[in-house]
Design a protein around this motif. Structure first.
Motif, PDB file in Angstrom:
ATOM      1  N   VAL A   1      -0.739   5.419  -2.559  1.00 27.40           N
ATOM      2  CA  VAL A   1      -1.256   5.324  -1.192  1.00 27.40           C
ATOM      3  C   VAL A   1      -1.036   3.923  -0.636  1.00 27.40           C
ATOM      4  O   VAL A   1      -0.618   3.748   0.516  1.00 27.40           O
ATOM      5  CB  VAL A   1      -2.743   5.712  -1.147  1.00 27.40           C
ATOM      6  CG1 VAL A   1      -3.358   5.353   0.204  1.00 27.40           C
ATOM      7  CG2 VAL A   1      -2.917   7.204  -1.427  1.00 27.40           C
ATOM      8  N   THR A   2      -1.286   2.909  -1.446  1.00 25.04           N
ATOM      9  CA  THR A   2      -1.092   1.526  -0.996  1.00 25.04           C
ATOM     10  C   THR A   2       0.364   1.257  -0.655  1.00 25.04           C
ATOM     11  O   THR A   2       0.682   0.632   0.372  1.00 25.04           O
ATOM     12  CB  THR A   2      -1.568   0.541  -2.079  1.00 25.04           C
ATOM     13  OG1 THR A   2      -2.966   0.735  -2.318  1.00 25.04           O
ATOM     14  CG2 THR A   2      -1.331  -0.900  -1.646  1.00 25.04           C
TER      15      THR A   2
ATOM     16  N   ARG B   1      -4.484  -6.117  -2.901  1.00 24.09           N
ATOM     17  CA  ARG B   1      -5.077  -4.981  -3.614  1.00 24.09           C
ATOM     18  C   ARG B   1      -4.739  -4.999  -5.096  1.00 24.09           C
ATOM     19  O   ARG B   1      -4.985  -4.022  -5.810  1.00 24.09           O
ATOM     20  CB  ARG B   1      -4.613  -3.680  -2.946  1.00 24.09           C
ATOM     21  CG  ARG B   1      -5.303  -3.478  -1.608  1.00 24.09           C
ATOM     22  CD  ARG B   1      -4.520  -2.600  -0.648  1.00 24.09           C
ATOM     23  NE  ARG B   1      -5.269  -2.448   0.603  1.00 24.09           N
ATOM     24  CZ  ARG B   1      -5.330  -3.371   1.569  1.00 24.09           C
ATOM     25  NH1 ARG B   1      -4.663  -4.504   1.437  1.00 24.09           N
ATOM     26  NH2 ARG B   1      -6.041  -3.166   2.648  1.00 24.09           N
TER      27      ARG B   1
ATOM     28  N   ARG C   1      -2.924   7.342  -7.891  1.00 23.57           N
ATOM     29  CA  ARG C   1      -2.963   7.715  -6.473  1.00 23.57           C
ATOM     30  C   ARG C   1      -3.160   6.492  -5.591  1.00 23.57           C
ATOM     31  O   ARG C   1      -2.518   6.359  -4.547  1.00 23.57           O
ATOM     32  CB  ARG C   1      -4.081   8.729  -6.215  1.00 23.57           C
ATOM     33  CG  ARG C   1      -3.759  10.138  -6.691  1.00 23.57           C
ATOM     34  CD  ARG C   1      -4.948  11.067  -6.474  1.00 23.57           C
ATOM     35  NE  ARG C   1      -4.633  12.426  -6.883  1.00 23.57           N
ATOM     36  CZ  ARG C   1      -4.171  13.368  -6.068  1.00 23.57           C
ATOM     37  NH1 ARG C   1      -3.994  13.105  -4.784  1.00 23.57           N
ATOM     38  NH2 ARG C   1      -3.903  14.579  -6.519  1.00 23.57           N
ATOM     39  N   ARG C   2      -4.049   5.596  -6.006  1.00 26.99           N
ATOM     40  CA  ARG C   2      -4.288   4.382  -5.206  1.00 26.99           C
ATOM     41  C   ARG C   2      -3.020   3.544  -5.088  1.00 26.99           C
ATOM     42  O   ARG C   2      -2.732   2.977  -4.025  1.00 26.99           O
ATOM     43  CB  ARG C   2      -5.422   3.559  -5.823  1.00 26.99           C
ATOM     44  CG  ARG C   2      -6.814   4.101  -5.536  1.00 26.99           C
ATOM     45  CD  ARG C   2      -7.891   3.084  -5.862  1.00 26.99           C
ATOM     46  NE  ARG C   2      -7.925   2.784  -7.291  1.00 26.99           N
ATOM     47  CZ  ARG C   2      -8.629   3.460  -8.185  1.00 26.99           C
ATOM     48  NH1 ARG C   2      -9.355   4.506  -7.798  1.00 26.99           N
ATOM     49  NH2 ARG C   2      -8.623   3.109  -9.451  1.00 26.99           N
TER      50      ARG C   2
ATOM     51  N   ALA D   1      -6.699   8.948 -10.353  1.00 26.17           N
ATOM     52  CA  ALA D   1      -7.110   8.230  -9.138  1.00 26.17           C
ATOM     53  C   ALA D   1      -6.451   6.857  -9.070  1.00 26.17           C
ATOM     54  O   ALA D   1      -6.087   6.380  -7.988  1.00 26.17           O
ATOM     55  CB  ALA D   1      -8.631   8.085  -9.111  1.00 26.17           C
ATOM     56  N   GLU D   2      -6.269   6.223 -10.220  1.00 24.27           N
ATOM     57  CA  GLU D   2      -5.650   4.898 -10.272  1.00 24.27           C
ATOM     58  C   GLU D   2      -4.204   4.953  -9.785  1.00 24.27           C
ATOM     59  O   GLU D   2      -3.759   4.094  -9.008  1.00 24.27           O
ATOM     60  CB  GLU D   2      -5.715   4.383 -11.712  1.00 24.27           C
ATOM     61  CG  GLU D   2      -5.251   2.954 -11.889  1.00 24.27           C
ATOM     62  CD  GLU D   2      -5.340   2.497 -13.330  1.00 24.27           C
ATOM     63  OE1 GLU D   2      -5.494   1.288 -13.557  1.00 24.27           O
ATOM     64  OE2 GLU D   2      -5.230   3.357 -14.233  1.00 24.27           O
TER      65      GLU D   2
ATOM     66  N   SER E   1      -2.705  11.202  -0.502  1.00 24.24           N
ATOM     67  CA  SER E   1      -4.101  10.739  -0.585  1.00 24.24           C
ATOM     68  C   SER E   1      -4.465  10.525  -2.055  1.00 24.24           C
ATOM     69  O   SER E   1      -3.765  10.978  -2.957  1.00 24.24           O
ATOM     70  CB  SER E   1      -5.047  11.760   0.038  1.00 24.24           C
ATOM     71  OG  SER E   1      -4.992  12.982  -0.666  1.00 24.24           O
TER      72      SER E   1
ATOM     73  N   TYR F   1      -1.681  -5.463  -6.700  1.00 26.81           N
ATOM     74  CA  TYR F   1      -0.431  -4.887  -7.175  1.00 26.81           C
ATOM     75  C   TYR F   1       0.696  -5.921  -7.184  1.00 26.81           C
ATOM     76  O   TYR F   1       0.636  -6.936  -6.497  1.00 26.81           O
ATOM     77  CB  TYR F   1      -0.035  -3.694  -6.316  1.00 26.81           C
ATOM     78  CG  TYR F   1      -1.046  -2.576  -6.362  1.00 26.81           C
ATOM     79  CD1 TYR F   1      -1.321  -1.913  -7.556  1.00 26.81           C
ATOM     80  CD2 TYR F   1      -1.758  -2.193  -5.227  1.00 26.81           C
ATOM     81  CE1 TYR F   1      -2.258  -0.892  -7.617  1.00 26.81           C
ATOM     82  CE2 TYR F   1      -2.697  -1.167  -5.274  1.00 26.81           C
ATOM     83  CZ  TYR F   1      -2.941  -0.527  -6.477  1.00 26.81           C
ATOM     84  OH  TYR F   1      -3.874   0.481  -6.542  1.00 26.81           O
TER      85      TYR F   1
ATOM     86  N   GLU G   1       1.225   3.094   2.586  1.00 29.36           N
ATOM     87  CA  GLU G   1       0.649   2.407   3.744  1.00 29.36           C
ATOM     88  C   GLU G   1       1.391   1.111   4.042  1.00 29.36           C
ATOM     89  O   GLU G   1       1.593   0.749   5.216  1.00 29.36           O
ATOM     90  CB  GLU G   1      -0.828   2.136   3.501  1.00 29.36           C
ATOM     91  CG  GLU G   1      -1.675   3.402   3.486  1.00 29.36           C
ATOM     92  CD  GLU G   1      -3.121   3.173   3.092  1.00 29.36           C
ATOM     93  OE1 GLU G   1      -3.948   4.082   3.314  1.00 29.36           O
ATOM     94  OE2 GLU G   1      -3.425   2.086   2.543  1.00 29.36           O
TER      95      GLU G   1
ATOM     96  N   CYS H   1      -0.115  -5.472  -0.372  1.00 29.52           N
ATOM     97  CA  CYS H   1      -0.152  -4.968  -1.748  1.00 29.52           C
ATOM     98  C   CYS H   1      -0.795  -5.961  -2.711  1.00 29.52           C
ATOM     99  O   CYS H   1      -1.584  -5.572  -3.583  1.00 29.52           O
ATOM    100  CB  CYS H   1       1.252  -4.606  -2.206  1.00 29.52           C
ATOM    101  SG  CYS H   1       1.969  -3.236  -1.279  1.00 29.52           S
TER     102      CYS H   1
END
Length: 266
Positions: free
Chosen positions: A131-132, A164, A127-128, A124-125, A266, A166, A135, A161
């Protein structure tokens, strides 16, 4: 700085070159899975591009630090930010991500696009992060319109980014594109709104956020091509080539064919 505005006929030729890039990445999407080597992906890409009457632009691309690029595509796995060199010893495994950057030269004009693929089940980490980055690319495209400035693109990526958590790589940028793969202007992924060269209708640029999960610091591998994150954490990279228009810019490359295979990110 020499910024070349393209005619509608030239933009059509660039659209064709970029469509082929999207089709090539979609072909590769069918083969990105655990156990596959990046060398195998490179072979598939080279044959696909040549079978469609084009030349892989990256093959033989000059390097100021060493020899020319030895492969058809860049395959950047996990902590590799960009310019990963395909090889028989790089075997994809479950949980990896791989950014595949592809360029074509077709009828005298260049296409350039990159997509970061999941290999099997990804955390999940990670993936985030992807996705970021994805986007951020589209948010940057939204502000890449005639009358704005290059700094508006970079500031949009940076703000989205960094808010969030990054990192934004500083040493590598997007670029103008046309008859040459790299033209003016440089298109950084950081900056200040209202700064930089003016965006004009007819400009064609490649926007390509390169975003790290941790620190923005990078280093160059001994092969003089492969760029890693210094902290060893993953990086994501998405890229579209666009034509600047008044009101809303046109994306010349495409993720549609890719996402018909792998699904929406996603």
């Amino acid at each position: 700085m020499n910024i070349f505005l393209k005619t509608e006929d030239e933009i059509e030729l660039m659209r064709r070159a970029n469509r082929l890039v999207g089709l090539t990445l979609a072909e590769l999407a069918q083969h990105v899975k655990p156990g596959v080597t990046t060398q195998q992906l490179d072979k598939i890409a080279g044959e696909f591009i040549r079978d469609h009457g084009a030349t892989p632009t990256f093959k033989g691309f000059p390097n100021p630090y060493g020899g020319p690029f030895p492969a058809n595509i860049c395959t950047s796995v996990n902590d590799v930010v960009v310019h990963g060199v395909p090889g028989a010893s790089t075997v994809l495994k479950d949980g990896d991500i791989i950014s595949i950057d592809c360029g074509t030269l077709l009828d005298g004009y260049n296409g350039d696009s990159c997509y970061t693929f999941y290999v099997g089940e990804v955390s999940a980490e990670v993936r985030r992060l992807c996705v970021t980055t994805y986007e951020a690319l589209y948010k940057a495209i939204d502000v890449a319109v005639a009358g704005n400035r290059v700094g508006d693109i970079g500031a949009t990526v940076q703000d989205y980014c960094q808010e969030r958590g990054y990192g934004i790589v500083r040493e590598l940028t997007g670029h103008g594109i046309g008859r040459k793969m790299h033209e003016d202007p440089m298109v950084p992924n950081y900056g200040r709104h209202g700064n930089g060269p003016l965006l004009k209708a007819g400009m064609c640029i490649a926007i390509e956020p390169m975003v790290t999960m941790g620190n923005k610091a990078i280093y160059l591998d001994d092969d003089k091509w492969t760029v890693h994150t210094r902290d060893g954490l993953p990086a994501a990279h998405y890229e579209h080539t666009i034509a600047i228009r008044r009101g809303k810019s046109e994306i010349l490359s495409s993720f549609e064919e890719i996402e018909s295979i792998v699904g929406k990110i996603s």
